[in-house]
Write a protein that holds these residues in place. Structure first.
Motif, PDB file in Angstrom:
ATOM      1  N   ASP B  16      39.744  39.544  25.798  1.00  0.00           N
ATOM      2  CA  ASP B  16      39.863  38.531  26.838  1.00  0.00           C
ATOM      3  C   ASP B  16      40.641  39.114  28.019  1.00  0.00           C
ATOM      4  O   ASP B  16      41.851  38.943  28.126  1.00  0.00           O
ATOM      5  CB  ASP B  16      40.576  37.303  26.259  1.00  0.00           C
ATOM      6  N   PRO B  17      39.961  39.820  28.932  1.00  0.00           N
ATOM      7  CA  PRO B  17      40.665  40.482  30.039  1.00  0.00           C
ATOM      8  C   PRO B  17      41.382  39.483  30.944  1.00  0.00           C
ATOM      9  O   PRO B  17      42.473  39.765  31.444  1.00  0.00           O
ATOM     10  CB  PRO B  17      39.559  41.209  30.809  1.00  0.00           C
ATOM     11  N   GLN B  18      40.782  38.304  31.119  1.00  0.00           N
ATOM     12  CA  GLN B  18      41.425  37.293  31.977  1.00  0.00           C
ATOM     13  C   GLN B  18      42.737  36.820  31.338  1.00  0.00           C
ATOM     14  O   GLN B  18      43.757  36.709  32.017  1.00  0.00           O
ATOM     15  CB  GLN B  18      40.463  36.114  32.174  1.00  0.00           C
ATOM     16  N   GLY B  19      42.688  36.610  30.031  1.00  0.00           N
ATOM     17  CA  GLY B  19      43.901  36.220  29.311  1.00  0.00           C
ATOM     18  C   GLY B  19      44.963  37.305  29.389  1.00  0.00           C
ATOM     19  O   GLY B  19      46.150  37.019  29.586  1.00  0.00           O
ATOM     20  N   ALA B  20      44.537  38.558  29.253  1.00  0.00           N
ATOM     21  CA  ALA B  20      45.484  39.673  29.319  1.00  0.00           C
ATOM     22  C   ALA B  20      46.127  39.750  30.695  1.00  0.00           C
ATOM     23  O   ALA B  20      47.341  39.991  30.824  1.00  0.00           O
ATOM     24  CB  ALA B  20      44.768  40.977  28.980  1.00  0.00           C
ATOM     25  N   ALA B  21      45.321  39.511  31.742  1.00  0.00           N
ATOM     26  CA  ALA B  21      45.858  39.542  33.112  1.00  0.00           C
ATOM     27  C   ALA B  21      46.875  38.426  33.324  1.00  0.00           C
ATOM     28  O   ALA B  21      47.920  38.628  33.951  1.00  0.00           O
ATOM     29  CB  ALA B  21      44.711  39.426  34.117  1.00  0.00           C
ATOM     30  N   VAL B  22      46.567  37.244  32.794  1.00  0.00           N
ATOM     31  CA  VAL B  22      47.500  36.122  32.933  1.00  0.00           C
ATOM     32  C   VAL B  22      48.796  36.423  32.189  1.00  0.00           C
ATOM     33  O   VAL B  22      49.893  36.163  32.687  1.00  0.00           O
ATOM     34  CB  VAL B  22      46.858  34.809  32.417  1.00  0.00           C
ATOM     35  N   LYS B  23      48.673  37.009  31.011  1.00  0.00           N
ATOM     36  CA  LYS B  23      49.876  37.350  30.235  1.00  0.00           C
ATOM     37  C   LYS B  23      50.752  38.333  31.009  1.00  0.00           C
ATOM     38  O   LYS B  23      51.973  38.165  31.111  1.00  0.00           O
ATOM     39  CB  LYS B  23      49.485  37.944  28.879  1.00  0.00           C
ATOM     40  N   THR B  24      50.133  39.369  31.579  1.00  0.00           N
ATOM     41  CA  THR B  24      50.882  40.340  32.376  1.00  0.00           C
ATOM     42  C   THR B  24      51.592  39.658  33.542  1.00  0.00           C
ATOM     43  O   THR B  24      52.763  39.915  33.826  1.00  0.00           O
ATOM     44  CB  THR B  24      49.925  41.422  32.918  1.00  0.00           C
ATOM     45  N   ALA B  25      50.868  38.764  34.220  1.00  0.00           N
ATOM     46  CA  ALA B  25      51.448  38.060  35.369  1.00  0.00           C
ATOM     47  C   ALA B  25      52.625  37.186  34.932  1.00  0.00           C
ATOM     48  O   ALA B  25      53.661  37.155  35.599  1.00  0.00           O
ATOM     49  CB  ALA B  25      50.373  37.213  36.052  1.00  0.00           C
ATOM     50  N   LEU B  26      52.457  36.487  33.811  1.00  0.00           N
ATOM     51  CA  LEU B  26      53.544  35.618  33.335  1.00  0.00           C
ATOM     52  C   LEU B  26      54.761  36.449  32.939  1.00  0.00           C
ATOM     53  O   LEU B  26      55.899  36.087  33.251  1.00  0.00           O
ATOM     54  CB  LEU B  26      53.070  34.776  32.138  1.00  0.00           C
ATOM     55  N   ARG B  33      58.667  35.264  26.658  1.00  0.00           N
ATOM     56  CA  ARG B  33      58.393  34.760  25.314  1.00  0.00           C
ATOM     57  C   ARG B  33      56.946  34.317  25.125  1.00  0.00           C
ATOM     58  O   ARG B  33      56.604  33.692  24.134  1.00  0.00           O
ATOM     59  CB  ARG B  33      59.354  33.615  24.978  1.00  0.00           C
ATOM     60  N   VAL B  34      56.086  34.651  26.111  1.00  0.00           N
ATOM     61  CA  VAL B  34      54.663  34.368  25.957  1.00  0.00           C
ATOM     62  C   VAL B  34      54.052  35.491  25.136  1.00  0.00           C
ATOM     63  O   VAL B  34      54.013  36.639  25.557  1.00  0.00           O
ATOM     64  CB  VAL B  34      53.963  34.274  27.329  1.00  0.00           C
ATOM     65  N   ALA B  35      53.615  35.162  23.922  1.00  0.00           N
ATOM     66  CA  ALA B  35      53.135  36.193  23.009  1.00  0.00           C
ATOM     67  C   ALA B  35      51.657  36.483  23.222  1.00  0.00           C
ATOM     68  O   ALA B  35      51.203  37.605  23.050  1.00  0.00           O
ATOM     69  CB  ALA B  35      53.385  35.759  21.566  1.00  0.00           C
ATOM     70  N   ASP B  36      50.906  35.459  23.589  1.00  0.00           N
ATOM     71  CA  ASP B  36      49.461  35.658  23.714  1.00  0.00           C
ATOM     72  C   ASP B  36      48.880  34.600  24.647  1.00  0.00           C
ATOM     73  O   ASP B  36      49.348  33.471  24.698  1.00  0.00           O
ATOM     74  CB  ASP B  36      48.804  35.550  22.331  1.00  0.00           C
ATOM     75  N   VAL B  37      47.857  35.003  25.396  1.00  0.00           N
ATOM     76  CA  VAL B  37      47.177  34.065  26.289  1.00  0.00           C
ATOM     77  C   VAL B  37      45.673  34.212  26.094  1.00  0.00           C
ATOM     78  O   VAL B  37      45.150  35.334  26.085  1.00  0.00           O
ATOM     79  CB  VAL B  37      47.504  34.355  27.781  1.00  0.00           C
ATOM     80  N   ARG B  38      44.993  33.107  25.911  1.00  0.00           N
ATOM     81  CA  ARG B  38      43.537  33.121  25.856  1.00  0.00           C
ATOM     82  C   ARG B  38      43.047  32.119  26.897  1.00  0.00           C
ATOM     83  O   ARG B  38      43.565  31.002  26.985  1.00  0.00           O
ATOM     84  CB  ARG B  38      43.007  32.686  24.486  1.00  0.00           C
ATOM     85  N   VAL B  39      42.066  32.534  27.686  1.00  0.00           N
ATOM     86  CA  VAL B  39      41.549  31.638  28.724  1.00  0.00           C
ATOM     87  C   VAL B  39      40.119  31.243  28.390  1.00  0.00           C
ATOM     88  O   VAL B  39      39.277  32.093  28.098  1.00  0.00           O
ATOM     89  CB  VAL B  39      41.597  32.318  30.110  1.00  0.00           C
ATOM     90  N   GLY B  40      39.864  29.956  28.399  1.00  0.00           N
ATOM     91  CA  GLY B  40      38.520  29.452  28.128  1.00  0.00           C
ATOM     92  C   GLY B  40      38.089  28.465  29.191  1.00  0.00           C
ATOM     93  O   GLY B  40      38.738  28.337  30.230  1.00  0.00           O
ATOM     94  N   LYS B  41      36.989  27.774  28.915  1.00  0.00           N
ATOM     95  CA  LYS B  41      36.482  26.800  29.870  1.00  0.00           C
ATOM     96  C   LYS B  41      36.671  25.391  29.331  1.00  0.00           C
ATOM     97  O   LYS B  41      36.635  25.149  28.138  1.00  0.00           O
ATOM     98  CB  LYS B  41      34.988  27.039  30.120  1.00  0.00           C
ATOM     99  N   TYR B  42      36.881  24.483  30.258  1.00  0.00           N
ATOM    100  CA  TYR B  42      37.043  23.070  29.928  1.00  0.00           C
ATOM    101  C   TYR B  42      36.023  22.330  30.780  1.00  0.00           C
ATOM    102  O   TYR B  42      36.112  22.329  32.006  1.00  0.00           O
ATOM    103  CB  TYR B  42      38.477  22.656  30.264  1.00  0.00           C
ATOM    104  N   ILE B  43      35.012  21.777  30.146  1.00  0.00           N
ATOM    105  CA  ILE B  43      33.905  21.164  30.886  1.00  0.00           C
ATOM    106  C   ILE B  43      33.861  19.672  30.576  1.00  0.00           C
ATOM    107  O   ILE B  43      33.880  19.276  29.408  1.00  0.00           O
ATOM    108  CB  ILE B  43      32.565  21.817  30.484  1.00  0.00           C
ATOM    109  N   VAL B  44      33.831  18.858  31.616  1.00  0.00           N
ATOM    110  CA  VAL B  44      33.743  17.409  31.418  1.00  0.00           C
ATOM    111  C   VAL B  44      32.382  16.930  31.908  1.00  0.00           C
ATOM    112  O   VAL B  44      32.020  17.122  33.071  1.00  0.00           O
ATOM    113  CB  VAL B  44      34.875  16.683  32.190  1.00  0.00           C
ATOM    114  N   LEU B  45      31.625  16.330  30.999  1.00  0.00           N
ATOM    115  CA  LEU B  45      30.298  15.802  31.342  1.00  0.00           C
ATOM    116  C   LEU B  45      30.343  14.277  31.335  1.00  0.00           C
ATOM    117  O   LEU B  45      30.868  13.683  30.400  1.00  0.00           O
ATOM    118  CB  LEU B  45      29.257  16.230  30.305  1.00  0.00           C
ATOM    119  N   SER B  46      29.746  13.667  32.337  1.00  0.00           N
ATOM    120  CA  SER B  46      29.509  12.226  32.303  1.00  0.00           C
ATOM    121  C   SER B  46      28.054  12.007  31.925  1.00  0.00           C
ATOM    122  O   SER B  46      27.154  12.554  32.557  1.00  0.00           O
ATOM    123  CB  SER B  46      29.781  11.600  33.673  1.00  0.00           C
ATOM    124  N   LEU B  47      27.843  11.232  30.877  1.00  0.00           N
ATOM    125  CA  LEU B  47      26.497  11.075  30.324  1.00  0.00           C
ATOM    126  C   LEU B  47      26.037   9.626  30.415  1.00  0.00           C
ATOM    127  O   LEU B  47      26.819   8.706  30.186  1.00  0.00           O
ATOM    128  CB  LEU B  47      26.501  11.501  28.854  1.00  0.00           C
TER     129      LEU B  47
END
Lengths: 84, 84
Positions: B16-26, B33-47
């Protein structure tokens, strides 16, 4: 140890081109009943904190400073204690 | 009407390169004390569905076909009835 699940979404009224593109794609796949799509970020942090209040304060700070852009984005998070 | 909140995350073991970049920045901001960062997507659908089973089936299908890449990503979702 705590795990923070952070949700970052665009504020209402802020244009979401990624959401619009997903909506178009879903419609063209035949999912006609999708009325709206908003795409945000879902970030999971593993934290070495032992104190919940401290972890909460620090996660809020990280959101304000780096993870979300408070001008156009909202965020909320859930904090869960996990076994190390 | 239903609202689907979909979470798409990279599978364990997938880089997860995006997560690794965020961890470095933090870390460089002092959050050591941030041990690990994973970045995903959060999608909201109205149906526009009126039937929960049908909505659930269709959201699962949309995830498999478009919203997630089942080879490298996991997804899960919550379905909530909303007033139209």
């Amino acid at each position: 140890m705590f795990q923070a699940r952070i949700f970052v979404t665009l504020k209402d009224g802020v244009l979401d081109p990624q959401g619009a593109a997903v909506k178009t794609a879903l419609t063209s796949l035949g999912y006609e009943r999708v009325a709206d799509v908003r795409v945000g970020k879902y970030i999971v942090l593993s934290l070495g904190h032992s104190n919940r209040e401290e972890a909460e304060k620090e996660v809020r700070e990280m959101c304000e400073r780096l993870l979300a852009n408070p001008v156009i984005e909202n965020y909320f998070f859930e904090l869960q204690e996990v076994s190390s």
